[in-house]
Enzyme design. Structure first.
Site, PDB file in Angstrom:
ATOM      1  CG  ASN A 180      26.331  97.342 -21.062  1.00  0.00           C
ATOM      2  OD1 ASN A 180      26.318  96.840 -19.943  1.00  0.00           O
ATOM      3  ND2 ASN A 180      26.491  96.632 -22.156  1.00  0.00           N
ATOM      4  CG  ASP A 181      30.467  99.441 -19.469  1.00  0.00           C
ATOM      5  OD1 ASP A 181      30.236  98.222 -19.400  1.00  0.00           O
ATOM      6  OD2 ASP A 181      31.096  99.969 -20.399  1.00  0.00           O
ATOM      7  CB  VAL A 182      26.687 104.073 -16.195  1.00  0.00           C
ATOM      8  CG1 VAL A 182      27.883 104.743 -16.857  1.00  0.00           C
ATOM      9  CG2 VAL A 182      25.496 104.085 -17.111  1.00  0.00           C
ATOM     10  CB  VAL A 183      22.889 100.309 -15.338  1.00  0.00           C
ATOM     11  CG1 VAL A 183      22.333 101.708 -15.391  1.00  0.00           C
ATOM     12  CG2 VAL A 183      22.996  99.733 -16.746  1.00  0.00           C
ATOM     13  CB  SER A 217      34.136  98.536 -20.389  1.00  0.00           C
ATOM     14  OG  SER A 217      33.056  97.769 -19.916  1.00  0.00           O
TER      15      SER A 217
END
Lengths: 469, 101
Positions: A394-397, A435
């Protein structure tokens, strides 16, 4: 005898250093771990036979404790699921910190007996030794409770809740603890109240230090706490005049610090920003999800897209780990490869709950090493990618890191999967990432959502691809 | 402050060892591929269990009727041993996955 013991410690230190060095190369890593373990074993034996001037040896109790600890540690490490490893490492680290606390308390208590004999000037405790012991207790205690909180967060047992004005509370706590320690070592008295107060404040600080930090930053925190445990061990080594403890502790302290910094760099954030910032604490910037529409795909649609693609990129995240989907993904990979589809995996440095977490899981599923692309290579390959399959990442994309300066993760390097032609996101539901930040990717025109448990979704993709023949 | 200066005057080797070990730690880690970050952190975590040596020495130096010492020391050894054995064992498990190819 003492000479043999000293030599054994020396050999142990050499084994530790060799082990650590071998641990940092893929081909020698496993051997390195064993070498380091041998060094540790030798050091423990040396500490059992070293001549002592006072005391009753108490070998029975020591043996009992060694066996109990070894049994518990061994069992825990064998029983844990691979997905739960990060939190187990954190838990172990906390126990190491607690060990430093236990011996510091005994040591301080022994000084106390000397302080109470006011007229015996010959047996005064050196200030430097007293200070070192107090610091070992302080740092060990912070590592202890901090690691337990990090463990709880990763295991989902402790939710992210904010401590009101955590920044001020933490600074006040550090100032109070350091102040009390200085006051204590300069004017020790017969009361044991102050050391206990310092201990309690240190334990509290471990909690208030880690609690406000968002779950997504836990890898950095664990690495930092690991370094702290090392420092506590080194300080205890100074107190005991034991070179093995000193060098082992400092090695962990410095290598842990470097590892922490490397991880922060991977997220394009400073350590200060991680500690003070608190991911998710400022999630206010997320747009209102209710007004935006996501496009849902069926597994049949996705299977067709995959089957007739040339290049497919899998982006694994923590969702893959939770669903234990790595072996199923490998199966899908095999099936697609038979049809001439190139399947690669894009590994973000902080995907999952620890750096390298995804590599470990994919290696478990026998995914060949060359198929794993790091951030740069993946971003180079993405424009040529027909379908990007996001499995629980999620956060890394999150493209907000690129174009939304108000986002808490703005500036973090991400996998730029929108450069590719199509994006399929496998996700349980519409909840935000770890996050707590909203992800505009899900509402993008290139994106289709495939809701459900990652493993089941991929299994149904496999079935659909098979029916296509 | 005087005592700290005195400590350093009397124990220069400690200072040397400290600096060398810090430097060595930096050097050992700075070129590690991302794949190995987790196992390395786990391995380093196991090594931080060296503090167990302090607990062993403490219990050995205690009188056999000093129950506070024995209790806390026992606890320290158990916790330290979990850290050391569990840490190395779990690291080994992680690394085993890289081996079979």
């Amino acid at each position: 005898m003492q000479a043999i013991v000293n030599l054994s410690y020396l050999v142990s230190v050499i084994l530790l250093i060799t082990g650590l060095r071998r641990l940092s190369h893929p081909s020698t890593a496993q051997n390195g771990n064993i070498v380091a373990a041998l060094g540790m074993g030798l050091a423990i034996v040396a500490s059992l036979v070293t001549p002592i001037s006072v005391g009753d040896d108490n070998y029975f109790i020591i043996t009992l404790a060694l066996i109990a600890g070894a049994f518990i540690g061994w069992t825990m490490s064998k029983r844990v699921a691979m997905t739960a490893m990060p939190e187990l490492v954190s838990l172990f680290n906390g126990l190491g910190g607690a060990c430093a606390v236990a011996i510091s308390i005994i040591e301080l208590y022994q000084y106390q007996e000397l302080f109470s004999r006011k007229f015996n000037l010959f047996q005064q405790v050196e200030v430097s030794k007293h200070l070192t012991t107090q610091l070992a207790m302080f740092i060990g205690a912070v590592a202890f409770t901090g690691s337990i909180i990090a463990y709880g967060k990763l295991a989902g047992k402790i939710k992210d809740w904010k401590i009101p004005s955590a920044g001020i509370v933490n600074i006040a706590l550090v100032v109070a603890i350091v102040g009390l320690i200085i006051f204590r070592v300069l004017s020790p008295d017969a009361s044991f109240f102050l050391p206990m107060l310092i201990l309690v404040l240190s334990l509290v600080y471990g909690v208030t230090f880690v609690q406000p930090i968002g779950g997504a930053d836990m890898p950095v925190v664990i690495s930092l706490l690991n370094a702290l445990t090392g420092v506590a061990a080194a300080l205890a080594g100074i107190v005991y005049d034991n070179q093995m403890m000193l060098i082992g502790g400092i090695l962990v302290g410095s290598s842990g610090t470097i590892l922490t910094i490397v991880m922060c760099q991977a997220m394009n954030r400073s350590l200060f920003n991680v500690i003070v910032g608190g991911f998710g604490a400022s999630a206010a910037s997320g747009q209102d999800a209710g007004e935006q529409v996501v496009k849902e795909a069926t597994s049949n649609d996705v299977a067709i897209m995959l089957r007739y693609s040339d290049n497919v990129m899998v982006v694994p995240g923590y969702g893959m780990a939770v669903a234990q989907a790595q072996k199923t993904i490998k199966e899908l990979d095999n099936l697609l490869s038979e049809h001439g589809v190139n399947v690669h995996y894009a590994i973000h440095p902080v995907a999952g709950r620890m750096p390298g977490h995804m590599n470990v899981l994919l290696a478990e599923a026998d995914v060949p090493y060359p198929k794993l692309l790091d951030l740069e290579d993946a971003n180079d390959a993405l424009p040529e990618t027909d379908v990007t399959l996001v499995v629980g990442a999620n956060d890394v994309v999150n493209p907000a890191a690129l174009d939304d300066p108000s986002s808490p993760i703005y500036g973090m390097p991400i996998l730029e999967i929108l450069k590719g032609k199509n994006v399929i996101v496998l996700k349980r539901g519409m909840s935000a990432g770890y996050s707590g930040i909203e992800n505009p990717l899900f509402f993008h025109e290139k994106t289709r959502m495939l809701f459900g448990d990652a493993k089941q979704s991929i299994q149904s993709l496999i079935d659909e691809v098979k029916t296509l023949g | 402050m005087d005592q700290i200066i005195q400590f350093l005057e009397e124990n220069p080797m400690v200072l040397y060892m400290l600096v060398m070990a810090i430097y060595l730690g930096f050097e050992l880690i700075s070129k590690v591929p991302t794949v190995l970050h987790t196992p390395l952190m786990s391995g380093a975590n196991a090594i931080s269990g060296v503090v167990i040596i302090g607990a062993i020495l403490l219990v050995r130096q205690s009188a056999s009727d000093d129950y506070l010492n024995l209790f806390l020391g026992f606890l320290g050894i158990v916790l330290g041993m979990i850290n050391v054995v569990g840490g190395h064992a779990v690291t080994n498990r992680m690394l085993e996955m890289f081996k079979k190819k």
